[in-house]
Design a protein around this motif. Structure first.
Motif, PDB file in Angstrom:
ATOM      1  N   UNK A 136      33.335 -16.693 -19.302  1.00 55.16           N
ATOM      2  CA  UNK A 136      32.860 -16.363 -17.900  1.00 55.16           C
ATOM      3  C   UNK A 136      31.341 -15.794 -18.386  1.00 55.16           C
ATOM      4  N   UNK A 137      30.518 -15.924 -17.363  1.00 51.86           N
ATOM      5  CA  UNK A 137      29.075 -15.134 -17.525  1.00 51.86           C
ATOM      6  C   UNK A 137      29.095 -14.410 -16.174  1.00 51.86           C
ATOM      7  N   UNK A 187      26.346 -12.487  -9.688  1.00 47.41           N
ATOM      8  CA  UNK A 187      27.043 -13.721  -9.567  1.00 47.41           C
ATOM      9  C   UNK A 187      27.702 -14.013 -11.020  1.00 47.41           C
ATOM     10  N   UNK A 188      28.657 -15.055 -10.839  1.00 45.33           N
ATOM     11  CA  UNK A 188      29.341 -15.379 -12.094  1.00 45.33           C
ATOM     12  C   UNK A 188      29.481 -16.820 -12.008  1.00 45.33           C
ATOM     13  N   UNK A 189      29.689 -17.341 -13.414  1.00 44.07           N
ATOM     14  CA  UNK A 189      29.856 -18.766 -13.756  1.00 44.07           C
ATOM     15  C   UNK A 189      31.067 -18.955 -14.534  1.00 44.07           C
ATOM     16  N   UNK A 190      31.761 -19.669 -14.668  1.00 44.95           N
ATOM     17  CA  UNK A 190      32.968 -20.208 -15.539  1.00 44.95           C
ATOM     18  C   UNK A 190      32.705 -21.536 -16.162  1.00 44.95           C
ATOM     19  N   UNK A 191      31.949 -21.274 -17.192  1.00 48.28           N
ATOM     20  CA  UNK A 191      31.397 -22.955 -17.818  1.00 48.28           C
ATOM     21  C   UNK A 191      32.476 -23.502 -18.269  1.00 48.28           C
ATOM     22  N   UNK A 192      32.702 -24.858 -18.193  1.00 49.47           N
ATOM     23  CA  UNK A 192      31.807 -25.814 -17.938  1.00 49.47           C
ATOM     24  C   UNK A 192      31.784 -26.088 -16.557  1.00 49.47           C
ATOM     25  N   UNK A 251      29.734 -18.227  -8.587  1.00 52.01           N
ATOM     26  CA  UNK A 251      30.424 -17.387  -7.509  1.00 52.01           C
ATOM     27  C   UNK A 251      29.764 -16.245  -7.278  1.00 52.01           C
ATOM     28  N   UNK A 252      29.301 -16.114  -6.098  1.00 53.85           N
ATOM     29  CA  UNK A 252      28.540 -15.092  -5.513  1.00 53.85           C
ATOM     30  C   UNK A 252      29.593 -13.684  -5.429  1.00 53.85           C
ATOM     31  N   UNK A 253      29.538 -12.704  -5.995  1.00 53.85           N
ATOM     32  CA  UNK A 253      29.987 -11.324  -6.126  1.00 53.85           C
ATOM     33  C   UNK A 253      29.544 -10.252  -5.775  1.00 53.85           C
ATOM     34  N   UNK A 254      30.323  -9.049  -5.600  1.00 52.91           N
ATOM     35  CA  UNK A 254      29.944  -7.764  -5.266  1.00 52.91           C
ATOM     36  C   UNK A 254      31.127  -7.176  -5.321  1.00 52.91           C
ATOM     37  N   UNK A 255      30.923  -5.685  -5.188  1.00 49.82           N
ATOM     38  CA  UNK A 255      32.089  -4.712  -5.196  1.00 49.82           C
ATOM     39  C   UNK A 255      33.000  -4.784  -3.998  1.00 49.82           C
ATOM     40  N   UNK A 256      34.016  -4.073  -3.934  1.00 51.61           N
ATOM     41  CA  UNK A 256      34.677  -3.848  -2.688  1.00 51.61           C
ATOM     42  C   UNK A 256      33.860  -3.346  -1.787  1.00 51.61           C
ATOM     43  N   UNK A 257      34.013  -3.378  -0.399  1.00 49.54           N
ATOM     44  CA  UNK A 257      33.003  -2.638   0.455  1.00 49.54           C
ATOM     45  C   UNK A 257      33.286  -0.912   0.420  1.00 49.54           C
ATOM     46  N   UNK A 258      34.474  -0.509  -0.108  1.00 48.94           N
ATOM     47  CA  UNK A 258      34.721   0.441  -0.190  1.00 48.94           C
ATOM     48  C   UNK A 258      33.829   1.179  -1.181  1.00 48.94           C
TER      49      UNK A 258
END
Length: 157
Positions: free
Chosen positions: A11-12, A31-36, A41-48
């Motif tokens: 994963x990156x 963001x993250x990717x799981x090659x291939x 995937x656009x990510x962030x922290x929990x809103x808390x």
């Protein structure tokens, strides 16, 4: 060594920005990717924790991974047992307690609604769910408790 003795997963994750203004000022979006796989995937922290609510967070991804793995494990054991599964919908959730040391997810509940064709006894279906849970790689990898609370629906021709 046999090629099937070990599985590796990649994963990156990527973030750009600056933390110079302190804890409250930097963006948690990344963001993250799981090659291939080609999907980002656009990510962030929990809103808390000052994250963006419209993005998935790492805790949700752990719950999703546990849910997905249980689904795949159940489909495999059901297929081997000759059970015709027609639908599987899981409403999974988890809790993270700040009272726990170290802080982390303390419990994941998987609540699949499983639709099967035919007259497989409910007791047999529960046994298959338990077998799938024992074989679930993600649940076996987690420190927190993972419970599976299924409901079943039978379709008759």
């Amino acid at each position: 060594m046999n090629q099937y003795e070990h599985h590796r997963y990649r994963a990156h994750c990527h973030w750009d920005g600056s933390t110079a203004a302190g804890y409250g000022a930097y963006s948690r979006d990344h963001h993250g990717e799981c090659p291939p796989a080609e999907v980002t995937v656009h990510l962030s922290a929990d809103p808390a924790f000052r994250g963006t609510p419209e993005r998935s967070n790492p805790e949700q991804l752990v719950v999703l991974a546990a849910s997905s793995c249980q689904l795949l494990s159940f489909l495999a054991v059901a297929a081997r047992a000759g059970v015709d599964v027609r639908r599987y919908d899981d409403a999974a959730e988890a809790v993270m307690s700040h009272a726990a040391e170290p802080i982390g997810l303390t419990h994941i509940w998987l609540r699949p609604r499983i639709v099967v064709s035919g007259d497989t006894p409910v007791e047999r279906l529960h046994a298959l769910v338990e077998q799938a849970h024992r074989e679930c790689y993600i649940a076996n990898s987690l420190r927190c408790e993972v419970s599976v609370e299924p409901t079943f629906v039978h379709l008759f021709a």
